[in-house]
Structure formats: C-alpha cells, structure tokens
Design an enzyme around this catalytic site. Structure first.
Site, PDB file in Angstrom:
ATOM      1  N   GLY A   1       0.864  -1.383   0.019  1.00 56.75           N
ATOM      2  CA  GLY A   1      -0.203   0.161  -0.005  1.00 56.75           C
ATOM      3  C   GLY A   1       0.755   1.126   0.105  1.00 56.75           C
ATOM      4  O   GLY A   1       1.926   1.236  -0.436  1.00 56.75           O
ATOM      5  N   GLY A   2       0.306   2.202   0.678  1.00 55.85           N
ATOM      6  CA  GLY A   2       0.940   3.552   0.685  1.00 55.85           C
ATOM      7  C   GLY A   2       2.411   3.600   1.457  1.00 55.85           C
ATOM      8  O   GLY A   2       3.270   4.246   1.078  1.00 55.85           O
TER       9      GLY A   2
ATOM     10  N   GLY B   1      22.309  11.842 -31.254  1.00 50.95           N
ATOM     11  CA  GLY B   1      22.153  12.424 -29.836  1.00 50.95           C
ATOM     12  C   GLY B   1      22.398  11.675 -28.754  1.00 50.95           C
ATOM     13  O   GLY B   1      22.576  12.259 -27.739  1.00 50.95           O
ATOM     14  N   ALA B   2      22.678  10.131 -28.871  1.00 51.85           N
ATOM     15  CA  ALA B   2      23.116   9.795 -27.751  1.00 51.85           C
ATOM     16  C   ALA B   2      24.678  10.117 -27.312  1.00 51.85           C
ATOM     17  O   ALA B   2      24.811  10.087 -26.061  1.00 51.85           O
ATOM     18  CB  ALA B   2      23.119   8.112 -27.995  1.00 51.85           C
TER      19      ALA B   2
END
Length: 521
Positions: free
Chosen positions: A176-177, A411-412
C-alpha cells in the site's frame, strides 16, 4: 521511612527490569516465529548494521495511547519500532527498524512519531538514515491517524532528499502507501523470498483484473531488481544484505556539505592499463563487457554496481580512483550493443543526480550507437524519458569527465556527457568514432542517388562509406574542432583520470538562482 538512596535504588531496579523486558521483546515464541521465516528480529538486524556496542536507542519506553478494538489492553514498549543512532565504521548513522513481533510492525500514531523524531534528528545532525522495513502497513485499529503518520514520513523523506543519504532495506512485507517511503529514498535493498513491495496485493489484483499471481511474483526482490527498477540490490539472506548496506555507507558522505571518505590505496596512481588494448575491440561491431574496463581502471579492480540487473545496457557504479570515490556511468556493449533506451536513460539519470547531490565526481565511459529505435520506445515516451539523462548531466555541478572509447553516434553522443553539455574534460581513445551516425548509414543517406545509379552499387557504397569515415569520422576530427580535449593512449587512462580529477577537486559551479528546475517526467 526508606533512605533516599534506597528509593533511588528501587527505581533503578525497576528501570532495569523494564529495559530488560524491552530488550527481550514481547514473547520468545514470537522471536522463534520470526526466525522460522528466515528473518531476524529488529535488534538483531541493528546489531549487524551498526558497529558493535554503538547503538543508542531513542524512546524505548514509548507506548501507544490508542483505545478501542482491544488496543487499550495491549500497550507493549517501543510500539513496534526500534529507533536510535550508532556508527558504521565510526561514522554516525541513524536507524529505525520495524519489529514484526509487535502488531506485525504496523504503523500507528506513536510508532510514526518515533520515526519522525529519528528522521528529524538525522537531518539536524547531518547523518544518513537507514530504515529496516518489516511491517504490515498502517495499523487499522488506529484509523486515519496511522495514515497521517505515513504522510509525515513522506514529507521528511522529501525534505531530506539530496541532504542526507537515505537507505531503505526491505526485510519483510511493504504494501500500500507504505511502499512510497522506500521509493522516495536514495537506495532500496531487498531480500529474496521474505520481502515484497506492492501498492495492491495479489488478492486485489485478482479481484480487479482476474490475474492470479503470488506475492513474490507481483512484488518480490527479483521482480523489483530486474523488471520495475524499484530495488537497487537483491540478496538471498539478510546478513549479506546488511553487510553491503555498511559498504555502501562507506562510499557516501554523511551529508551534502561533505565529500565521501577517502581511503589509502596501494594501487599506484600511474599504473599502466595495458589490458585495455585487448579488452576493447577496435572493431566497433564487436561486443565486450564494459565491467572489465572499469575493473582495469579503478583502485584494486573494485567497484560497487547499482541496479546491476535492471537496464543492463548501461552500467552505473561507485568506485575509487586514488582513494577518492567516483561515480561511473558506462554504456554496456554486451547488452543490446549498449544502446540507450527508456530504462537505461532513467537509471543513469537517477544515478547522476545522486552523485551530484552528494559531491561525487562523475566519470562517463562512452561507447554508444544511439537511441533504441522502435514504436514501443516512441509511444512510451523515449523523448521525455530519455531527456531525463540529458537534464541530469546538464544540471550537475560536480567534476565531470567523459571518455569516448569507441563509437559515439547522434543524440546519444550528446547525452552521454559530451563537452557541449558541460563536461569539464572530454577525452577519447584513438579508436573513437564520433559522428551523427555510423558510416554505413550516413553513406546510404548522403550518396543514395549515386549508389543507386551506379553499375556496381555495392562497390560504390563501400567506397562512399570509406570516404565518409576518412573525412568525418577519423579519430582526430572532434579534437581538431575543440570538442575533445585530448586523444589519449588507453594504457594511460587511469593516470590521466586521476590527474584530471585531482585538478577538478576544487571545482565550484553555481546554478542560476531559482526555486527548482522542472525536469522532464
């Protein structure tokens, strides 16, 4: 009437009995049940984590004040969490450990307040905080006050982020949280079979989607280490896990105002790295394991890899050069040719940000053919998620050195801490190939018409490939244009890196005045 000294002694005897019961725990049978599951008790874990005899407990006599649902009849000391501070290799470390034997380690109001206090103390003292998690979530009997306790932890996790190291060690369930606190910390350790993390458990998953899955299949250590990337490290048992937590703490500074500990080394700073000539093939299409390169360069061949089995096409690790800690980011040609994709970008970005937060210089080893093409990558956000790595490097103010070993395309190349985005020094080996794309692809684009119109397309294509390579991809092209600071002999790599890092040790850089940036998500 008893003498004053007798009254004091009576109180001391009472206190000793209470503290003895606190240390003994709620019930020997509960401890046995913990051991039968292959798990240690909270205090046993603390003893393994901290230097012997160094633990100082805070609020051992704390009890909850809740009523209803039988709670008023059950008020054990510690309220299910052991908190305090001690040392690891002589350096102060704060710790809290859920005690599964008490309320299943579930968090209530008093339990949460103890954690809040120790987190506040850690931040004030400028020392790391380690959480040993083994709890059943919020204490249902206390209702919303338990949930508010988690809110206080999350707020403190966020406030301390980048200020002090925060390490979460998962030694039991975390559902859960409650799972969001580990996600907000710097590192997550998990133990196989006994620890699980998930927001909704298998029963809820089955009820909502119809899917049947076990707790380990949904949120076990291997799932989070290899698939989700939530866990940085996974272990077979608690002892080796806690041993590595100690080792990691030795690589980190106590806070963001300090630098990591420096240790003496017998590995010469000018040691030649001749093996690199054989470890990295000159043929850009041949694979190799970049870990062998790291071993050859760093002190005594020792490094501590983070996220070893998630996004394996990039390696991130801590190591030492001449006794000083560095963070290493390296493309991994042994996994999908070292291409950058969504997960590897996010993995490296997070590591770069952590190193920058804690004053750890960055060494980037580049051998990247580009970003992974594909519909899935584009539709899942390679643009914004790949930009996380670009943002992290551009935002980093620690010393940054990049070394191009072989190919660096498109771009890499820019993203992998190129000189144009702020690397302090950009170095390359004579085997480097820096270009918009590989020679084959470039020739097919530039000379497409000539190739198609020729009587022998294959021969013309090969001729144009060699022409492009000789004109735009020779080893000195980038150096001639000031985009590479030096082309170095691979055998001198260790010596050059150590000298360069020594020069950069006093680097001081400031970002523009702002509340905070808005990184791509």
């Amino acid at each position: 009437m008893p003498a004053s000294r007798d009254i004091v002694q009576e109180r001391l005897d009472e206190l000793a009995a209470i503290k003895e019961s606190v240390l003994a725990g709620p019930d020997p049978a509960a401890t046995e049940r913990q051991h039968d599951k292959g798990k240690l008790a909270a205090r046993e874990r603390i003893e393994l984590l901290l230097d012997k005899g160094s633990f100082n407990e805070v609020e051992p006599l704390r009890r909850h004040r809740a009523t209803g649902f039988g709670l008023e009849a059950r008020k054990p000391y510690t309220d299910g969490v052991v908190t305090g501070w001690g040392t690891v290799d002589g350096r102060t470390v704060f710790v809290y450990a859920h005690d599964f034997r008490i309320f299943g380690g579930a968090l209530g109001e008093a339990h949460a307040q103890k954690i809040h206090k120790i987190m506040d103390m850690a931040e004030a003292a400028g020392a790391p905080v380690v959480s040993l998690n083994d709890g059943a979530g919020a204490r249902i009997q206390e209702g919303v006050t338990a949930l508010a306790g988690y809110g206080g932890i999350f707020q403190r996790n966020t406030r301390a982020s980048g200020v002090i190291p925060q390490i979460s060690v998962m030694l039991g369930p975390c559902a859960g949280g409650a799972a969001y606190s580990p996600a907000l910390t710097d590192f997550v350790f998990m133990v196989r079979d006994t620890s699980q993390m998930f927001i909704t458990g298998p029963d809820v998953v089955k009820a909502v989607t119809g899917e049947e899955i076990t707790q380990n299949g949904l949120g076990g250590a291997d799932v989070h280490a290899a698939t989700s990337g939530v866990a940085h490290f996974a272990y077979d048992e608690e002892e080796s896990c806690l041993e590595d937590v100690r080792f990691l703490l030795g690589l980190l500074p106590s806070n963001n105002r300090q630098t990591p500990p420096v240790v003496a080394t017998n590995d010469p700073a000018d040691r030649p790295t001749d093996a690199l000539l054989d470890l990295v093939p000159a043929d850009a299409n041949r694979s190799y394991d970049v870990r062998a390169v790291i071993e050859e360069i760093v002190d005594d061949g020792e490094y501590f890899e983070v996220h070893a089995v998630w996004a394996p096409n990039i390696v991130v690790a801590f190591a030492r050069l001449d006794g000083h800690v560095v963070g290493i980011v390296a493309n991994q040609p042994a996994a999908t040719a070292g291409v950058l994709d969504i997960e590897s970008s996010e993995k490296a970005a997070r590591f770069v940000q952590l190193c920058d937060a804690f004053n750890i210089p960055l060494v980037t080893l580049v051998d990247v053919p580009g970003f992974l093409p594909g519909v899935d990558q584009e539709h899942n956000g390679i643009i914004r998620r790949g930009a996380k790595l670009l943002y992290a490097y551009c935002n980093a103010t620690v010393p940054r050195i990049s070394l191009i070993m072989r190919k660096a395309y498109g771009g890499a190349y820019i993203v992998m801490d190129s000189r144009s985005i702020g690397a302090d020094l950009a170095l390359a080996w004579p085997t480097n190939e820096i270009a918009v794309m590989g020679a084959e692809g470039a020739a097919n684009v530039i000379f497409r018409r000539q190739i198609n119109a020729s009587d022998d397309p294959d021969a013309v294509r090969q001729q144009k490939i060699e022409e492009y390579r000789s004109e735009l991809m020779h080893p000195y092209y980038a150096a001639e244009r000031g985009l590479i600071d030096d082309v170095i002999d691979p055998r001198q790599t260790r010596a050059v890196l150590i000298r360069s890092l020594a020069m950069l040790r006093a680097k001081h850089a400031e970002l523009p005045s702002r509340k905070h940036g808005n990184p791509p998500q």
